[in-house]
Design a protein around this motif. Structure first.
Motif, mmCIF file in Angstrom:
data_model
loop_
_atom_site.group_PDB
_atom_site.id
_atom_site.type_symbol
_atom_site.label_atom_id
_atom_site.label_comp_id
_atom_site.label_asym_id
_atom_site.label_seq_id
_atom_site.Cartn_x
_atom_site.Cartn_y
_atom_site.Cartn_z
ATOM 1 N N LEU A 154 0.816 -1.213 0.000
ATOM 2 C CA LEU A 154 0.000 0.000 0.000
ATOM 3 C C LEU A 154 0.849 1.262 0.000
ATOM 4 C CD1 LEU A 154 -2.809 -1.052 2.499
ATOM 5 C CD2 LEU A 154 -3.111 -0.519 0.074
ATOM 6 N N ASP A 155 1.979 1.221 0.703
ATOM 7 C CA ASP A 155 2.833 2.411 0.806
ATOM 8 C C ASP A 155 3.798 2.559 -0.375
ATOM 9 O OD1 ASP A 155 1.638 2.970 3.202
ATOM 10 O OD2 ASP A 155 3.268 2.171 4.437
ATOM 11 N N GLY A 156 4.171 1.435 -0.998
ATOM 12 C CA GLY A 156 5.191 1.485 -2.029
ATOM 13 C C GLY A 156 4.704 1.106 -3.417
ATOM 14 N N ALA A 157 4.261 -0.139 -3.571
ATOM 15 C CA ALA A 157 3.957 -0.657 -4.903
ATOM 16 C C ALA A 157 2.781 0.049 -5.561
ATOM 17 C CB ALA A 157 3.703 -2.164 -4.823
ATOM 18 N N PHE A 158 1.684 0.195 -4.832
ATOM 19 C CA PHE A 158 0.497 0.780 -5.463
ATOM 20 C C PHE A 158 0.687 2.247 -5.860
ATOM 21 C CE2 PHE A 158 -1.628 -2.946 -3.587
ATOM 22 C CZ PHE A 158 -2.320 -3.381 -4.693
ATOM 23 N N PRO A 159 1.262 3.094 -5.007
ATOM 24 C CA PRO A 159 1.514 4.467 -5.471
ATOM 25 C C PRO A 159 2.458 4.522 -6.668
ATOM 26 C CG PRO A 159 1.618 4.357 -3.074
ATOM 27 C CD PRO A 159 1.551 2.939 -3.557
ATOM 28 N N ALA A 160 3.459 3.643 -6.697
ATOM 29 C CA ALA A 160 4.387 3.635 -7.833
ATOM 30 C C ALA A 160 3.666 3.253 -9.116
ATOM 31 C CB ALA A 160 5.540 2.668 -7.555
ATOM 32 N N LEU A 161 2.811 2.249 -9.048
ATOM 33 C CA LEU A 161 2.086 1.814 -10.234
ATOM 34 C C LEU A 161 1.065 2.853 -10.677
ATOM 35 C CD1 LEU A 161 1.606 -1.951 -9.337
ATOM 36 C CD2 LEU A 161 3.152 -0.983 -11.046
ATOM 37 N N SER A 162 0.450 3.537 -9.717
ATOM 38 C CA SER A 162 -0.482 4.609 -10.058
ATOM 39 C C SER A 162 0.250 5.718 -10.815
ATOM 40 C CB SER A 162 -1.130 5.161 -8.790
ATOM 41 O OG SER A 162 -2.055 6.183 -9.100
ATOM 42 N N GLU A 163 1.443 6.036 -10.359
ATOM 43 C CA GLU A 163 2.251 7.060 -11.030
ATOM 44 C C GLU A 163 2.609 6.621 -12.443
ATOM 45 O OE1 GLU A 163 6.731 8.948 -10.510
ATOM 46 O OE2 GLU A 163 5.672 8.185 -8.734
ATOM 47 N N LEU A 164 2.993 5.353 -12.606
ATOM 48 C CA LEU A 164 3.350 4.844 -13.931
ATOM 49 C C LEU A 164 2.142 4.855 -14.868
ATOM 50 C CD1 LEU A 164 5.676 1.853 -12.986
ATOM 51 C CD2 LEU A 164 6.364 4.074 -13.915
ATOM 52 N N ARG A 165 0.970 4.562 -14.325
ATOM 53 C CA ARG A 165 -0.228 4.619 -15.162
ATOM 54 C C ARG A 165 -0.533 6.050 -15.569
ATOM 55 N NH1 ARG A 165 -5.763 2.749 -12.539
ATOM 56 N NH2 ARG A 165 -5.420 4.744 -11.501
ATOM 57 N N ASP A 166 -0.394 6.985 -14.639
ATOM 58 C CA ASP A 166 -0.643 8.388 -14.954
ATOM 59 C C ASP A 166 0.322 8.897 -16.020
ATOM 60 O OD1 ASP A 166 -2.655 8.389 -13.078
ATOM 61 O OD2 ASP A 166 -1.483 9.410 -11.533
#
Length: 343
Positions: A154-166
């Motif tokens: 929740l703190d690392g992987a998901f925000p990183a993937l959200s950024e990559l999608r954006d």
């Protein structure tokens, strides 16, 4: 609509027919595939109408990604979807004659898996996967089995993937697990748009109907159902003693339930494997089913399990006998989400 008609997967514009190929066998799952055997698998899937391919670094310590990439190289890139996973980095080591069979893969143990759900770990994992696959992009990225690493994901992987999608680097992201409770929390606590659930939305285990499926439907998150044969018992039309259920021996109650479902299927001209593949698609939250296969013949057979549509009367009778969840309705009778055709 036929089994080869594309459906929407996620919210990033990805579409594919609703049956995909899970490439774990290309990583020598359980046994090594011969050099004249594995190159026939993906062409068989393609010939069967499959345009979605799922893989992971975990599968054969990267071998499945390399073989999948090589197999896809001659195919038109804009006509298929590839998903891979993050959370297990592969670190080189001396195999010292050892194999990875303890992890179910018949490959040299020349790498070790290191769990890493951090932002840096995600970026490194995707870069490594791109190199192994030999592709210019990965369409869908799933956080792989973060059972004991929920907070890190929740703190690392998901925000990183959200950024990559954006940024447009990937189109969609989510998680892949064999439990539904944590996937449900990811649906409600992140902006992921795809969840892959293994073994929890099948003819014999419908537990995802209690949490994941309604949450996904409410949040417009696509669900991909994997392990729909529950590791073996639903793969043939004759469930019997000695079959496996969730990677262990099936008990008498499970065998009896599978046999009861088969009897109803036969009365309506269908088979147990056909029901096993088509049942997950009866819920409107489910976009696709992923099936494996270790040979061209197996993949062709699995691909054909949606060629004949199971009659609505089968699902009605199974519900009346308490053999399947009452929460799902045949998807072609359910209202479609905006932009998603009714299957």
């Amino acid at each position: 609509m036929t089994a080869n008609d594309p459906v929407r997967i996620g919210r990033g514009g990805l579409t594919a027919p609703p049956v995909g190929y899970g490439a774990a066998s290309l990583g020598n799952l359980y046994r090594a595939l011969a050099d004249d055997e594995w190159p026939e698998v993906v062409p068989a899937a393609w010939g069967g109408g499959i345009r979605y391919f799922d893989v992971a670094p975990h599968y054969g310590l990267g071998l499945a990604e390399r073989r999948l990439g090589e197999s896809l190289r001659a195919l038109p890139r804009d006509e298929y979807i590839v998903s891979t996973k993050v959370g297990r980095l592969l670190v080189p080591q001396d195999a010292a004659g050892r194999t990875d069979i303890d992890n179910l893969f018949a490959v040299p143990a020349d790498h070790r898996r290191v769990r890493d759900y951090s932002r840096d770990g995600v970026l490194r994992s995707i870069e490594d996967s791109l190199n192994r696959l030999g592709l210019d992009r990965i369409d869908l990225v799933l956080v792989h089995d973060p059972d004991e690493y929920e907070r890190e994901a929740l703190d690392g992987a998901f925000p990183a993937l959200s950024e990559l999608r954006d940024q447009g680097v990937i189109r969609s992201f989510g998680a892949g697990m064999n439990q539904s409770a944590m996937l449900t929390r990811f649906v409600t606590e992140t902006d992921a748009d795809v969840m892959m659930v293994a073994g929890r939305w099948t003819l014999l285990d419908q537990s995802a109907a209690d949490d994941l499926l309604p949450a996904a439907l409410a949040r417009d998150v696509s669900v991909i159902a994997a392990a729909v044969f529950n590791s073996g018992i639903l793969a043939t039309d004759a469930p019997r003693r000695g079959d496996t259920f969730d990677y262990g021996p099936a008990d008498r109650a499970v065998i009896d339930r599978a046999q009861a479902i088969r009897e109803i299927a036969h009365r309506h001209g269908s088979t147990l494997p056909e029901l096993a593949v088509q049942y997950p698609l009866t819920h409107p939250a489910v976009a696709a089913v992923v099936r494996g296969g270790a040979s061209a013949a197996q993949v062709a057979r699995n691909s054909a399990l949606t060629d004949r549509t199971v009659a609505d009367e089968v699902w009605v009778e199974l519900r009346e006998h308490g053999l399947i969840s009452r929460s799902a309705v045949p998807a072609r009778h359910a209202p479609a989400r905006e932009g998603q055709p009714v299957r």
